[in-house]
Motif scaffolding. Structure first.
Motif, PDB file in Angstrom:
ATOM      1  N   ILE A  39       3.246  -6.142  -7.322  1.00 58.42           N
ATOM      2  CA  ILE A  39       4.198  -5.045  -7.500  1.00 58.42           C
ATOM      3  C   ILE A  39       4.952  -4.793  -6.199  1.00 58.42           C
ATOM      4  N   SER A  40       4.261  -4.930  -5.063  1.00 56.13           N
ATOM      5  CA  SER A  40       4.942  -4.786  -3.773  1.00 56.13           C
ATOM      6  C   SER A  40       5.988  -5.872  -3.605  1.00 56.13           C
ATOM      7  N   TYR A  41       5.621  -7.095  -3.949  1.00 53.42           N
ATOM      8  CA  TYR A  41       6.586  -8.194  -3.885  1.00 53.42           C
ATOM      9  C   TYR A  41       7.782  -7.914  -4.789  1.00 53.42           C
ATOM     10  N   ALA A  42       7.512  -7.409  -5.999  1.00 55.62           N
ATOM     11  CA  ALA A  42       8.586  -7.124  -6.950  1.00 55.62           C
ATOM     12  C   ALA A  42       9.553  -6.086  -6.399  1.00 55.62           C
ATOM     13  N   LEU A  43       9.037  -5.206  -5.533  1.00 57.62           N
ATOM     14  CA  LEU A  43       9.866  -4.202  -4.876  1.00 57.62           C
ATOM     15  C   LEU A  43      10.318  -4.672  -3.502  1.00 57.62           C
ATOM     16  N   GLN A  44      10.138  -5.983  -3.255  1.00 55.06           N
ATOM     17  CA  GLN A  44      10.578  -6.640  -2.031  1.00 55.06           C
ATOM     18  C   GLN A  44       9.975  -5.999  -0.773  1.00 55.06           C
ATOM     19  N   LYS A  45       8.659  -5.856  -0.825  1.00 49.21           N
ATOM     20  CA  LYS A  45       7.901  -5.332   0.310  1.00 49.21           C
ATOM     21  C   LYS A  45       6.885  -6.383   0.768  1.00 49.21           C
ATOM     22  N   LYS A  46       6.614  -6.397   2.049  1.00 48.00           N
ATOM     23  CA  LYS A  46       5.638  -7.307   2.642  1.00 48.00           C
ATOM     24  C   LYS A  46       4.242  -6.698   2.526  1.00 48.00           C
ATOM     25  N   VAL A  47       3.241  -7.533   2.262  1.00 47.07           N
ATOM     26  CA  VAL A  47       1.864  -7.060   2.116  1.00 47.07           C
ATOM     27  C   VAL A  47       0.939  -7.856   3.031  1.00 47.07           C
ATOM     28  N   VAL A  48       0.099  -7.134   3.766  1.00 48.52           N
ATOM     29  CA  VAL A  48      -0.904  -7.773   4.621  1.00 48.52           C
ATOM     30  C   VAL A  48      -2.267  -7.185   4.286  1.00 48.52           C
ATOM     31  N   TRP A  49      -3.249  -8.050   4.061  1.00 51.70           N
ATOM     32  CA  TRP A  49      -4.621  -7.619   3.767  1.00 51.70           C
ATOM     33  C   TRP A  49      -5.527  -7.985   4.925  1.00 51.70           C
ATOM     34  N   ASP A  50      -6.170  -6.989   5.496  1.00 47.96           N
ATOM     35  CA  ASP A  50      -7.123  -7.202   6.593  1.00 47.96           C
ATOM     36  C   ASP A  50      -8.521  -7.108   6.000  1.00 47.96           C
ATOM     37  N   SER A  51      -9.149  -8.261   5.795  1.00 49.58           N
ATOM     38  CA  SER A  51     -10.467  -8.280   5.152  1.00 49.58           C
ATOM     39  C   SER A  51     -11.540  -7.641   6.026  1.00 49.58           C
ATOM     40  N   ALA A  52     -11.353  -7.669   7.350  1.00 49.53           N
ATOM     41  CA  ALA A  52     -12.355  -7.099   8.256  1.00 49.53           C
ATOM     42  C   ALA A  52     -12.408  -5.577   8.134  1.00 49.53           C
ATOM     43  N   THR A  53     -11.236  -4.951   8.066  1.00 48.20           N
ATOM     44  CA  THR A  53     -11.185  -3.485   7.976  1.00 48.20           C
ATOM     45  C   THR A  53     -10.943  -2.999   6.554  1.00 48.20           C
ATOM     46  N   LYS A  54     -10.764  -3.964   5.617  1.00 50.20           N
ATOM     47  CA  LYS A  54     -10.449  -3.631   4.220  1.00 50.20           C
ATOM     48  C   LYS A  54      -9.240  -2.693   4.145  1.00 50.20           C
ATOM     49  N   SER A  94     -14.105  -4.502 -10.383  1.00 51.30           N
ATOM     50  CA  SER A  94     -15.108  -3.928  -9.478  1.00 51.30           C
ATOM     51  C   SER A  94     -14.455  -2.938  -8.521  1.00 51.30           C
ATOM     52  N   PRO A  95     -15.002  -1.720  -8.394  1.00 49.88           N
ATOM     53  CA  PRO A  95     -14.442  -0.745  -7.455  1.00 49.88           C
ATOM     54  C   PRO A  95     -14.503  -1.290  -6.028  1.00 49.88           C
ATOM     55  N   ILE A  96     -13.473  -0.995  -5.240  1.00 49.82           N
ATOM     56  CA  ILE A  96     -13.438  -1.433  -3.856  1.00 49.82           C
ATOM     57  C   ILE A  96     -12.950  -0.280  -2.986  1.00 49.82           C
ATOM     58  N   SER A  97     -13.614  -0.097  -1.870  1.00 51.33           N
ATOM     59  CA  SER A  97     -13.206   0.937  -0.921  1.00 51.33           C
ATOM     60  C   SER A  97     -12.221   0.315   0.058  1.00 51.33           C
ATOM     61  N   ALA A  98     -10.970   0.692  -0.060  1.00 50.12           N
ATOM     62  CA  ALA A  98      -9.945   0.111   0.796  1.00 50.12           C
ATOM     63  C   ALA A  98      -9.010   1.195   1.313  1.00 50.12           C
ATOM     64  N   ALA A  99      -8.459   0.949   2.503  1.00 52.74           N
ATOM     65  CA  ALA A  99      -7.477   1.865   3.090  1.00 52.74           C
ATOM     66  C   ALA A  99      -6.081   1.327   2.789  1.00 52.74           C
ATOM     67  N   PHE A 100      -5.130   2.226   2.620  1.00 47.46           N
ATOM     68  CA  PHE A 100      -3.767   1.822   2.292  1.00 47.46           C
ATOM     69  C   PHE A 100      -2.777   2.457   3.260  1.00 47.46           C
ATOM     70  N   VAL A 101      -1.889   1.638   3.789  1.00 48.04           N
ATOM     71  CA  VAL A 101      -0.856   2.113   4.699  1.00 48.04           C
ATOM     72  C   VAL A 101       0.494   1.607   4.190  1.00 48.04           C
ATOM     73  N   PHE A 102       1.385   2.538   3.889  1.00 47.01           N
ATOM     74  CA  PHE A 102       2.710   2.188   3.385  1.00 47.01           C
ATOM     75  C   PHE A 102       3.765   2.621   4.394  1.00 47.01           C
ATOM     76  N   ASP A 103       4.465   1.642   4.942  1.00 45.48           N
ATOM     77  CA  ASP A 103       5.519   1.914   5.924  1.00 45.48           C
ATOM     78  C   ASP A 103       5.023   2.819   7.048  1.00 45.48           C
TER      79      ASP A 103
END
Length: 303
Positions: A39-54, A94-103
């Motif tokens: 969905i981020s790609y569809a809105l032309q946004k870049k996505v980065v996933w940090d597996s260490a910090t989730k 499966s539920p996942i505890s993740a942090a989200f940062v947008f812009d």
């Protein structure tokens, strides 16, 4: 937990796009979930996933990244009015505890809601995506359609509104002139066409066609390597990384074959029409440079 997937059409920037294989849309406790990355790609946004910090970080792409994203979406193009996602499939979420940062702004999921992971893709509520990115994502349950517009798309529509109308008008005018000539008094190109004479393509036309094909191949390759790089960064063991590396090598070979086919066709057309083929070497020099850069990227991935 087990969830049932839903069939929806995804329309972004006015075009239908299909979800990749293995990604879905589903509803849990009355809340509709969508894959963050796509969905981020569809809105032309870049996505980065940090597996260490989730942590999932969504930002504006650079100009080059935007080009890659647009090519990626072109490859994901679907048929208007057709479903973009598979419905009626039972998948494990499966539920996942993740942090989200947008812009640059940290965003928390609403109380009582969770992010989920399905087939290594993270899913969040569609409303959370809409509010976090700042773009209205419309959920039309009656017509089974999800739609939205990217920031860059809206800006382009606004800035090119008048020009777009002129462009459409002039194109239509050109088509009208050509049709009129062909069916008119039998003069010019229309007359030649009517008598069965095939017009000789100009050097510029042959070169333009080759440029278009090579540019498409180039952008597609960049998109694919971006995807492989993202998979590599998300891989958790050496075996998986080696597999992705091997896929990169195989793709380089495939790209080389496609490139050679385009050059062979272009050279044949130039020769048949008596034009210089010097441009072929220029194309090859640029390609060799890009392939060398691709191999350096693959080598860096393995360090």
């Amino acid at each position: 937990m087990k969830v049932q997937t839903s069939a929806f059409e995804l329309v972004f920037d006015g075009k239908t796009v299909n979800l990749p294989d293995g990604q879905f849309i589903f509803v849990n406790q009355g809340t509709s979930y969508v894959p963050v990355r796509f969905i981020s790609y569809a809105l032309q946004k870049k996505v980065v996933w940090d597996s260490a910090t989730k942590k999932v970080t969504v930002t504006e792409p650079s100009a080059n990244e935007l080009t890659v994203l647009r090519e990626y979406l072109m490859n994901a193009a679907g048929e208007k009015g057709k479903q973009s996602s598979v419905g009626g499939t039972t998948v494990t979420a499966s539920p996942i505890s993740a942090a989200f940062v947008f812009d640059g702004v940290a965003r928390n999921l609403p109380a009582g809601q969770s992010a989920f992971i399905v087939n290594n893709s993270i899913y969040v509520p569609v409303r959370f995506m809409s509010e976090s990115i700042g773009t209205q994502i419309k959920w039309d349950s009656a017509n089974h359609r999800i739609s939205g517009e990217s920031k860059s798309y809206r800006e382009e529509q606004q800035s090119n509104g008048d020009d777009g109308g002129k462009s459409d008008g002039s194109t239509g005018g050109e088509q009208g002139t050509n049709n009129g000539t062909s069916s008119g008094n039998g003069t010019g190109a229309g007359s030649a066409g009517g008598s069965g004479v095939v017009n000789k393509p100009t050097y510029e036309q042959i070169k333009s066609e080759a440029d278009s094909k090579l540019e498409s191949l180039y952008n597609s390759a960049k998109s694919s390597f971006l995807s492989l790089a993202q998979q590599y960064l998300s891989a958790t063991d050496k075996a998986a990384k080696q597999t992705i590396y091997a896929q990169g090598e195989a793709y380089l070979s495939d790209i080389t074959s496609q490139f050679n086919a385009i050059l062979s066709d272009t050279e044949a057309k130039l020769t048949a029409n008596g034009y210089s083929t010097a441009i072929i070497q220029e194309y090859r020099n640029r390609f060799d440079s890009e392939i060398a850069a691709g191999r350096q990227t693959l080598a860096a991935m393995m360090k």
